[in-house]
Design a protein around this motif. Structure first.
Motif, short mmCIF file in Angstrom:
data_model
loop_
_atom_site.label_atom_id
_atom_site.label_comp_id
_atom_site.label_asym_id
_atom_site.label_seq_id
_atom_site.Cartn_x
_atom_site.Cartn_y
_atom_site.Cartn_z
N LEU A 151 0.84 -1.19 0.00
CA LEU A 151 0.00 0.00 0.00
C LEU A 151 0.88 1.25 0.00
O LEU A 151 1.82 1.35 0.78
CB LEU A 151 -0.91 0.00 1.23
CG LEU A 151 -1.81 -1.24 1.39
CD1 LEU A 151 -2.59 -1.17 2.69
CD2 LEU A 151 -2.76 -1.39 0.21
N ASP A 152 0.57 2.20 -0.88
CA ASP A 152 1.39 3.41 -0.93
C ASP A 152 0.56 4.69 -1.01
O ASP A 152 1.10 5.78 -1.09
CB ASP A 152 2.37 3.36 -2.12
CG ASP A 152 1.69 3.08 -3.45
OD1 ASP A 152 0.48 3.36 -3.57
OD2 ASP A 152 2.36 2.57 -4.36
N GLN A 153 -0.78 4.56 -0.97
CA GLN A 153 -1.63 5.74 -1.01
C GLN A 153 -2.76 5.59 0.00
O GLN A 153 -3.27 4.48 0.21
CB GLN A 153 -2.25 5.93 -2.41
CG GLN A 153 -1.22 6.29 -3.48
CD GLN A 153 -1.88 6.57 -4.82
OE1 GLN A 153 -3.09 6.50 -4.97
NE2 GLN A 153 -1.06 6.91 -5.81
N VAL A 154 -3.15 6.69 0.62
CA VAL A 154 -4.28 6.69 1.54
C VAL A 154 -5.20 7.85 1.20
O VAL A 154 -4.73 8.95 0.90
CB VAL A 154 -3.82 6.76 3.02
CG1 VAL A 154 -2.97 8.00 3.28
CG2 VAL A 154 -5.01 6.72 3.97
N THR A 155 -6.51 7.59 1.23
CA THR A 155 -7.51 8.59 0.90
C THR A 155 -8.53 8.66 2.04
O THR A 155 -8.99 7.62 2.53
CB THR A 155 -8.25 8.23 -0.40
OG1 THR A 155 -7.30 8.11 -1.46
CG2 THR A 155 -9.26 9.30 -0.76
#
Length: 248
Positions: A225-229
């Motif tokens: 995982l490399d993005q969080v929204t």
């Protein structure tokens, strides 16, 4: 005419047998893959594995599978002894190439995703704090809303307040924290600007408590995982990869 009818019946029967054999082979392969993923990735339970594409047997013969979907349970996030559930943990693998002995596999591309709901984020938050959706404008900046009764937050943080000032804490506290993701498994919440508090010296101590980290435990190496929204239902995580080794 009768011979043609008989031929059509035979074709239908053989086609049905092929479909049945193909689906049986898929079911067996999915079960074996789930068992192997559990052991190789050190998971607490077997994932749900769904092999896409038809027919399956021709994919096996070519040693290349079009698409595999993996859904994983039992993933948690922890902070200071508090544990919360990470839901909707999924991996979509495409162009999966297997060797001749089926002992190793590599996905040409992979997409991973996961969700931590605001309800679960609140369970991980400091005592007295509630974590929620901050609205579209702040969510676009990767922010969540952290709020709660100020006296409960101060008490939960173990901050000593002189009796003369306790009456000043009977109000609600609200701040907005920016969420970031580090190394694929650590979620950081950092408050932007704390509101002006009525008790001197409480601001900095409270910020130390409101700022906290969550570590996601048990993610398999196939999911990076490399993005969080900051979505309406919680924090949504995503990531992609290429040439992912599925057996290491």
């Amino acid at each position: 005419m009768r011979a043609l009818r008989i031929l059509l019946i035979v074709v239908v029967i053989l086609g049905g047998l092929f479909v049945a054999a193909d689906r049986a082979a898929v079911y067996f392969a999915e079960s074996e893959a789930a068992s192997k993923i559990k052991s190789s990735q050190g998971l607490s339970s077997e994932p749900d594995v769904s092999i896409k594409g038809f027919p399956f047997l021709t994919q096996v013969l070519s040693s290349s599978l079009d698409e595999i979907e993996i859904s994983i349970g039992g993933i948690t996030a922890t902070t200071e002894g508090r544990e919360v559930e990470v839901t909707e943990v999924r991996a979509e693998l495409r162009d999966v190439r297997v060797n001749s002995s089926f002992s190793s596999a590599t996905a040409g591309s992979a997409e991973g995703s996961a969700l931590i709901s605001y309800e679960d984020l609140t369970k991980s938050a400091p005592k007295g704090a509630t974590v929620g959706y901050a609205g579209p404008e702040r969510a676009a900046k990767g922010q969540v809303k952290v709020s709660g009764p100020l006296d409960e937050l101060v008490e939960g943080a173990g901050i000593e307040v002189p009796d003369a000032f306790r009456g000043l804490l009977k109000e609600n506290f609200t701040t907005y924290s920016t969420v970031s993701l580090e190394k694929g498994d650590k979620v950081r919440l950092r408050a932007e600007d704390l509101p002006k508090l009525p008790v001197p010296g409480v601001d900095e101590k409270l910020k130390e408590v409101v700022d906290y980290d969550l570590t996601i435990d048990g993610l398999p190496s196939t999911i990076t995982l490399d993005q969080v929204t900051a979505a309406q239902d919680g924090l949504r995580f995503s990531g992609t990869g290429k040439d992912v080794d599925l057996t290491s």
